[in-house]
Design a protein around this motif. Sequence first.
Motif: not given
Length: 176
Positions: A40-63
Amino acid sequence: MKKIFIQYDFMVFLAAYFRQAYLSIWRSYHGTPSDLSDFYRSRVEPYKVVRYLSAIPDPCISCTSIKFKRPTTSFPIRRVAYVFNSFLFKPFLNIEEYCHTIELLSQLDVVIQGKVNIPNAQLSKLVQDIFLWIDIFTIKKIKKQDLHRIKNIEHHFQNESFITTPTADYLKNINL
């Protein structure tokens, strides 16, 4: 229930990414945790996907207070939903699905980092949850021609004689 609309290319990438994780974790049982981390170091790591996904909706959404309830629909009903969605298609995740996706990616990141020794029972549960995510979400949110592409994603300890699709091919229109 609030819907979070997601770019279709990212939805396809997410489905392929979870399929890659599912296959890679199963195959990593026979190797060392560092092998999976190196993959996974040579590919997309999950934290990058989480960061991208977290930027999509309103920042006030809490999971934190949202619990995911597994759908109990049968396969024929999901098939009808797939046919219906192929005509009236807007890729989205509802708030429960969105939070569950982030939770799975966070758990996957812990596994891939390899800093914590995770028991096999907990790892098996993660693999089951990822498989359920693939089964439930992709059949109703991904078009048929893309489902075939997703099945050929590269993964850890893959058979070298098969032709697979690299993860980078799914990221052409996405800026992680």
